[in-house]
Design a protein around this motif. Structure first.
Motif, PDB file in Angstrom:
ATOM      1  N   ARG A 572       0.846  -1.193   0.000  1.00 36.39           N
ATOM      2  CA  ARG A 572       0.000   0.000   0.000  1.00 36.39           C
ATOM      3  C   ARG A 572       0.881   1.243   0.000  1.00 36.39           C
ATOM      4  O   ARG A 572       1.787   1.373   0.812  1.00 36.39           O
ATOM      5  CB  ARG A 572      -0.918   0.022   1.217  1.00 36.39           C
ATOM      6  CG  ARG A 572      -1.761   1.294   1.331  1.00 36.39           C
ATOM      7  CD  ARG A 572      -2.644   1.293   2.558  1.00 36.39           C
ATOM      8  NE  ARG A 572      -3.740   0.329   2.422  1.00 36.39           N
ATOM      9  CZ  ARG A 572      -4.738   0.223   3.308  1.00 36.39           C
ATOM     10  NH1 ARG A 572      -4.769   1.021   4.378  1.00 36.39           N
ATOM     11  NH2 ARG A 572      -5.697  -0.684   3.126  1.00 36.39           N
ATOM     12  N   TYR A 600      -3.324  -5.963 -10.518  1.00 36.76           N
ATOM     13  CA  TYR A 600      -4.586  -5.498  -9.946  1.00 36.76           C
ATOM     14  C   TYR A 600      -4.313  -4.498  -8.823  1.00 36.76           C
ATOM     15  O   TYR A 600      -3.470  -4.725  -7.954  1.00 36.76           O
ATOM     16  CB  TYR A 600      -5.396  -6.684  -9.429  1.00 36.76           C
ATOM     17  CG  TYR A 600      -5.859  -7.579 -10.551  1.00 36.76           C
ATOM     18  CD1 TYR A 600      -7.095  -7.394 -11.163  1.00 36.76           C
ATOM     19  CD2 TYR A 600      -5.026  -8.587 -11.022  1.00 36.76           C
ATOM     20  CE1 TYR A 600      -7.505  -8.204 -12.206  1.00 36.76           C
ATOM     21  CE2 TYR A 600      -5.430  -9.409 -12.072  1.00 36.76           C
ATOM     22  CZ  TYR A 600      -6.667  -9.209 -12.662  1.00 36.76           C
ATOM     23  OH  TYR A 600      -7.062 -10.008 -13.703  1.00 36.76           O
ATOM     24  N   PHE A 601      -5.059  -3.393  -8.885  1.00 36.24           N
ATOM     25  CA  PHE A 601      -4.851  -2.297  -7.945  1.00 36.24           C
ATOM     26  C   PHE A 601      -6.164  -1.928  -7.273  1.00 36.24           C
ATOM     27  O   PHE A 601      -7.250  -2.084  -7.847  1.00 36.24           O
ATOM     28  CB  PHE A 601      -4.314  -1.058  -8.677  1.00 36.24           C
ATOM     29  CG  PHE A 601      -2.955  -1.248  -9.288  1.00 36.24           C
ATOM     30  CD1 PHE A 601      -1.811  -0.874  -8.604  1.00 36.24           C
ATOM     31  CD2 PHE A 601      -2.822  -1.819 -10.550  1.00 36.24           C
ATOM     32  CE1 PHE A 601      -0.559  -1.054  -9.167  1.00 36.24           C
ATOM     33  CE2 PHE A 601      -1.572  -1.998 -11.124  1.00 36.24           C
ATOM     34  CZ  PHE A 601      -0.439  -1.615 -10.424  1.00 36.24           C
ATOM     35  N   THR A 602      -6.027  -1.407  -6.063  1.00 33.14           N
ATOM     36  CA  THR A 602      -7.140  -0.778  -5.363  1.00 33.14           C
ATOM     37  C   THR A 602      -6.774   0.678  -5.124  1.00 33.14           C
ATOM     38  O   THR A 602      -5.730   0.970  -4.528  1.00 33.14           O
ATOM     39  CB  THR A 602      -7.416  -1.465  -4.013  1.00 33.14           C
ATOM     40  OG1 THR A 602      -7.731  -2.833  -4.242  1.00 33.14           O
ATOM     41  CG2 THR A 602      -8.567  -0.783  -3.286  1.00 33.14           C
ATOM     42  N   HIS A 604      -8.009   4.046  -3.324  1.00 33.49           N
ATOM     43  CA  HIS A 604      -8.932   4.615  -2.333  1.00 33.49           C
ATOM     44  C   HIS A 604      -8.765   6.134  -2.367  1.00 33.49           C
ATOM     45  O   HIS A 604      -7.681   6.659  -2.125  1.00 33.49           O
ATOM     46  CB  HIS A 604      -8.620   4.080  -0.935  1.00 33.49           C
ATOM     47  CG  HIS A 604      -9.601   4.515   0.102  1.00 33.49           C
ATOM     48  ND1 HIS A 604     -10.866   3.968   0.203  1.00 33.49           N
ATOM     49  CD2 HIS A 604      -9.516   5.450   1.083  1.00 33.49           C
ATOM     50  CE1 HIS A 604     -11.506   4.544   1.191  1.00 33.49           C
ATOM     51  NE2 HIS A 604     -10.714   5.447   1.752  1.00 33.49           N
ATOM     52  N   SER A 609     -13.466   3.047  -2.526  1.00 31.23           N
ATOM     53  CA  SER A 609     -12.399   2.318  -3.210  1.00 31.23           C
ATOM     54  C   SER A 609     -12.825   1.940  -4.621  1.00 31.23           C
ATOM     55  O   SER A 609     -14.006   1.649  -4.879  1.00 31.23           O
ATOM     56  CB  SER A 609     -12.024   1.055  -2.434  1.00 31.23           C
ATOM     57  OG  SER A 609     -11.491   1.392  -1.169  1.00 31.23           O
ATOM     58  N   ILE A 610     -11.868   1.940  -5.513  1.00 27.58           N
ATOM     59  CA  ILE A 610     -12.089   1.568  -6.906  1.00 27.58           C
ATOM     60  C   ILE A 610     -11.093   0.463  -7.247  1.00 27.58           C
ATOM     61  O   ILE A 610      -9.897   0.575  -6.955  1.00 27.58           O
ATOM     62  CB  ILE A 610     -11.875   2.765  -7.855  1.00 27.58           C
ATOM     63  CG1 ILE A 610     -12.810   3.917  -7.464  1.00 27.58           C
ATOM     64  CG2 ILE A 610     -12.086   2.362  -9.308  1.00 27.58           C
ATOM     65  CD1 ILE A 610     -12.180   4.991  -6.632  1.00 27.58           C
ATOM     66  N   GLU A 611     -11.577  -0.610  -7.869  1.00 27.47           N
ATOM     67  CA  GLU A 611     -10.703  -1.699  -8.305  1.00 27.47           C
ATOM     68  C   GLU A 611     -10.273  -1.436  -9.750  1.00 27.47           C
ATOM     69  O   GLU A 611     -11.083  -1.030 -10.578  1.00 27.47           O
ATOM     70  CB  GLU A 611     -11.426  -3.041  -8.212  1.00 27.47           C
ATOM     71  CG  GLU A 611     -11.932  -3.378  -6.811  1.00 27.47           C
ATOM     72  CD  GLU A 611     -10.800  -3.558  -5.825  1.00 27.47           C
ATOM     73  OE1 GLU A 611      -9.773  -4.163  -6.195  1.00 27.47           O
ATOM     74  OE2 GLU A 611     -10.939  -3.087  -4.672  1.00 27.47           O
ATOM     75  N   LYS A 612      -9.010  -1.713 -10.015  1.00 28.01           N
ATOM     76  CA  LYS A 612      -8.466  -1.397 -11.340  1.00 28.01           C
ATOM     77  C   LYS A 612      -7.518  -2.505 -11.767  1.00 28.01           C
ATOM     78  O   LYS A 612      -6.649  -2.923 -10.996  1.00 28.01           O
ATOM     79  CB  LYS A 612      -7.705  -0.059 -11.276  1.00 28.01           C
ATOM     80  CG  LYS A 612      -7.086   0.388 -12.584  1.00 28.01           C
ATOM     81  CD  LYS A 612      -8.055   1.214 -13.394  1.00 28.01           C
ATOM     82  CE  LYS A 612      -7.406   1.791 -14.631  1.00 28.01           C
ATOM     83  NZ  LYS A 612      -8.322   2.635 -15.402  1.00 28.01           N
ATOM     84  N   SER A 613      -7.673  -2.990 -12.986  1.00 32.09           N
ATOM     85  CA  SER A 613      -6.711  -3.940 -13.549  1.00 32.09           C
ATOM     86  C   SER A 613      -5.956  -3.254 -14.682  1.00 32.09           C
ATOM     87  O   SER A 613      -6.521  -2.434 -15.410  1.00 32.09           O
ATOM     88  CB  SER A 613      -7.414  -5.193 -14.065  1.00 32.09           C
ATOM     89  OG  SER A 613      -8.220  -4.900 -15.178  1.00 32.09           O
ATOM     90  N   GLU A 646      -3.119   0.455  -3.617  1.00 33.77           N
ATOM     91  CA  GLU A 646      -2.592  -0.864  -3.274  1.00 33.77           C
ATOM     92  C   GLU A 646      -2.369  -1.681  -4.543  1.00 33.77           C
ATOM     93  O   GLU A 646      -3.199  -1.660  -5.459  1.00 33.77           O
ATOM     94  CB  GLU A 646      -3.579  -1.643  -2.397  1.00 33.77           C
ATOM     95  CG  GLU A 646      -3.584  -1.257  -0.944  1.00 33.77           C
ATOM     96  CD  GLU A 646      -4.517  -2.137  -0.131  1.00 33.77           C
ATOM     97  OE1 GLU A 646      -4.509  -1.995   1.108  1.00 33.77           O
ATOM     98  OE2 GLU A 646      -5.265  -2.944  -0.733  1.00 33.77           O
ATOM     99  N   SER A 648      -1.700  -5.698  -5.489  1.00 36.62           N
ATOM    100  CA  SER A 648      -1.790  -7.003  -4.845  1.00 36.62           C
ATOM    101  C   SER A 648      -1.387  -8.105  -5.816  1.00 36.62           C
ATOM    102  O   SER A 648      -1.288  -7.883  -7.035  1.00 36.62           O
ATOM    103  CB  SER A 648      -3.213  -7.257  -4.342  1.00 36.62           C
ATOM    104  OG  SER A 648      -4.089  -7.531  -5.426  1.00 36.62           O
TER     105      SER A 648
END
Length: 667
Positions: A572, A600-602, A604, A609-613, A646, A648
């Motif tokens: 993070r 893959y990212f988060t 915030h 939070s938004i998920e992003k690839s 973040e 992961s």
């Protein structure tokens, strides 16, 4: 309003740096706060910075173009590590990127670079004197009062009076004219307890064994081939006055509608290239890349550099250049131009060159849209090294390798300790090149403020960010165009502080320089971007088994995780956002074997939070860069430490990297 006050005077001017006789002429007098001599990339950045900080500035360029090597053909940027490129230097490569539709770009056409340097001048409303060469420096004690300039075509001289002077030339003419101590050539290893200074007979860019140096092979009485000196090979580590070779970074094109054929040049002499024929008899031709570093630029152009034992470097022909007068320098310059143009013509036309190589060469020619006022040939010789100041501190091999660390850094460097060959001579009866060094394996290191200022007893109002104080081998690491720009911006900030505080440049508080560079990196009062690197321990949180890689990323290190060899991992990055606003977020993707095709990212943003690839397989890493910034999108972020990014290892199909995250405010 003009930046400088103009008066008229009649005075007696001594030639000083030029080789012409003394004469009496009229002169105009210009008064300014800061005088920047040399319109190199460093010179433009220094002048722009000082002007944006509210000072009267005069930029003087002995030639007709701005940008030095950065607009003179060196479009394949030597970096070492992007971490060291900060402030307006970074802004320059961002502007290059914007031109080509990217975030940053490190390879570019000369005309694009020159247009951007001209944009800096226009944006700051800078006054620039072109075609003006320095002929005299006048001091009172340890303070430079004025310099006298000679225009190439006008009879009237120009006297410039300034509070602070910045020498941004590759040659260090203003520094030398001011009586500041300097060195030309190579120190012995013993002087600074180094190991790769002085004479070095290494394998890099070397000639093959068993190449005879004589016109008639094996017959000393027949004389030496062109380009081979009669110098004696001294022991490794011996100091001397020899200077690493110069060349031209050559811009050619293979686009037919933009191509001008390489024709028979002036002073063509095929005997200059006889040694190449002997080399290729032993090692037959495969392609042009046998003897050139042939780097491709946008729009079908090149940045061609020296490669191997015989190439575009005119080894041993530049030793007199650093301290020569203008007439002799022009002669040396023309000899280099004749050699280089002749080399291109020789390879494309000499019947002793294989037909397939001649055919390949003739696909290339001079670009119609480059250097249009100089017969489509670069106006800038690659002066890799000339004078080097002996300042308050001398940067050495120990600083490059991190064995000595300075606390007054005003810029960083990271490139390999690099020297091109300095001589071509006879060793054990055979011809050999001597002086090439390419030693790296270290991370970014700070360049001391004391290395860009003279000793106080010699000059209290001069800064020297290009011909700075460094040993030959340390200079080989520092002497990169982005670093020159960074040090020039620091010099301009120091000059402004010296004026504001009525102090010698040696008395300026370095912490103030560092603070200004950190808080106002673009010298325009805009909100500074925020970067969180994996080494910012107070801003990152690491979960899982991550391995630290010491080289190849952004900054000193980066993190890698191979899910097959450990538990899942998360890193993070939490920025300190100074001002509410919209920020575009980027993550740095280093070159990495077996990389996962996706990451893959988060993100915030402080509220949710938004998920992003990210498709990493589509990232192209080009040029001498360790990696590329990959966009994660734009987000509204609140001030403070409320946001984070973040990365992961979930769904990883290979190695995942965690290096740095950048938050760029959108205007």
């Amino acid at each position: 309003m003009r930046a400088c006050k103009t008066l008229l005077a009649v005075l007696f001017i001594h030639a000083g740096i030029s080789s012409s006789p003394s004469y009496a002429i009229s002169a105009k007098i210009l008064e300014t706060d800061i005088c920047v001599y040399g319109g190199t990339s460093a010179g433009v950045i220094a002048a722009y910075t000082a002007k944006k900080m509210g000072k009267k500035v005069l930029l003087i360029e002995p030639g007709r173009h701005l940008g030095g090597m950065s607009s003179g053909g060196l479009g394949y940027t030597d970096i070492g590590n992007k971490f060291v490129v900060t402030g307006l230097a970074k802004d320059f490569y961002r502007r290059i990127g914007s031109y080509y539709g990217k975030f940053e770009q490190w390879i570019f056409e000369p005309k694009v670079a020159e247009s951007i340097f001209n944009d800096y001048v226009k944006a700051a409303n800078l006054e620039v004197l072109f075609d003006n060469q320095l002929i005299k420096v006048k001091k009172k004690g340890n303070r430079i009062n004025e310099i006298t300039l000679e225009h190439s075509k006008e009879p009237e001289a120009t006297i410039v009076r300034a509070k602070v002077f910045i020498d941004c030339t590759y040659e260090g003419d203003l520094m030398a004219g001011a009586g500041v101590s300097y060195i030309v050539g190579r120190e012995s290893n013993s002087q600074y307890h180094e190991t790769i200074n002085g004479v070095q007979l290494m394998e890099g860019h070397q000639l093959p064994d068993s190449i005879s140096p004589y016109v008639i092979p094996g017959n000393p009485g027949s004389g030496l081939l062109w380009g081979i000196s009669k110098q004696k090979l001294n022991a490794n580590g011996t100091g001397d006055k020899k200077v690493q070779a110069y060349n031209f970074r050559i811009t050619l094109t293979n686009v037919p509608e933009n191509r001008i054929p390489v024709t028979l040049p002036e002073n063509y002499d095929p005997r200059k290239y006889e040694l190449l024929l002997r080399i290729k008899e032993r090692d037959p031709w495969k392609s042009l890349k046998d003897v050139f570093i042939w780097s491709l630029m946008p729009n079908g152009k090149t940045d061609i550099n020296n490669k191997g034992g015989f190439s575009t470097d005119m080894i041993g022909m530049n030793w007199d250049y650093p301290e020569a007068g203008y007439e002799k320098r022009a002669k040396i310059w023309k000899e280099h131009e004749d050699y280089t143009k002749g080399f291109l013509y020789f390879i494309g036309n000499d019947p002793r060159i294989p037909l397939h190589i001649r055919t390949e060469m003739k696909q290339w020619g001079y670009p119609k849209d480059e250097y249009t006022d100089n017969n489509h040939w670069t106006p800038q010789l690659y002066v890799r090294e000339a004078r080097r100041m002996l300042g308050e501190l001398v940067m050495t091999q120990h600083h490059c390798e991190g064995k000595e660390l300075v606390s007054d850094g005003v810029g960083m460097a990271a490139y390999t300790m690099d020297s091109h060959n300095c001589d071509r001579l006879i060793a054990d009866g055979m011809v050999k090149n001597e002086g090439n060094v390419e030693e790296g394996g270290f991370g970014p290191y700070p360049v001391s403020y004391r290395a860009i200022i003279p000793r106080q007893k010699e000059a209290v109002n001069l800064l020297v960010p290009v011909c700075l104080s460094a040993s030959h081998i340390a200079y080989g690491s520092i002497r990169m165009e982005p670093v020159f720009m960074v040090l020039a911006q620091s010099s301009a900030v120091a000059a402004c502080l010296a004026i504001d505080e009525n102090a010698a440049v040696q008395q300026v508080d370095v912490k103030k320089i560092q603070t200004i560079l950190l808080n106002d990196p673009l010298a325009d009062g805009s909100t500074a971007e925020v970067i969180v690197d994996n080494e910012h321990n107070d801003l990152i949180d690491i979960q899982g088994e991550w391995e630290v890689k010491k080289r190849g990323g952004y900054g000193p290190s980066y993190l890698v995780h191979d899910k097959k060899n450990g538990s899942p991992g998360i890193v993070r990055f939490t920025p300190r956002i100074v001002k509410n606003g919209t920020y575009r977020i980027y993550t740095y993707f280093p070159k990495q074997k077996n990389s996962s095709p996706k990451a893959y990212f988060t993100i915030h943003d402080g509220a949710g939070s938004i998920e992003k690839s990210v498709d990493l397989s589509a990232v192209q890493i080009v040029g001498q860069t360790s990696g590329e910034w990959v966009s994660l999108g734009s987000y509204h972020l609140s001030a403070g430490k409320k946001s984070y990014v973040e990365v992961s290892t979930r769904n990883a199909g290979g190695v995942i990297t965690a290096d740095a995250v950048l938050f760029v405010p959108e205007k």
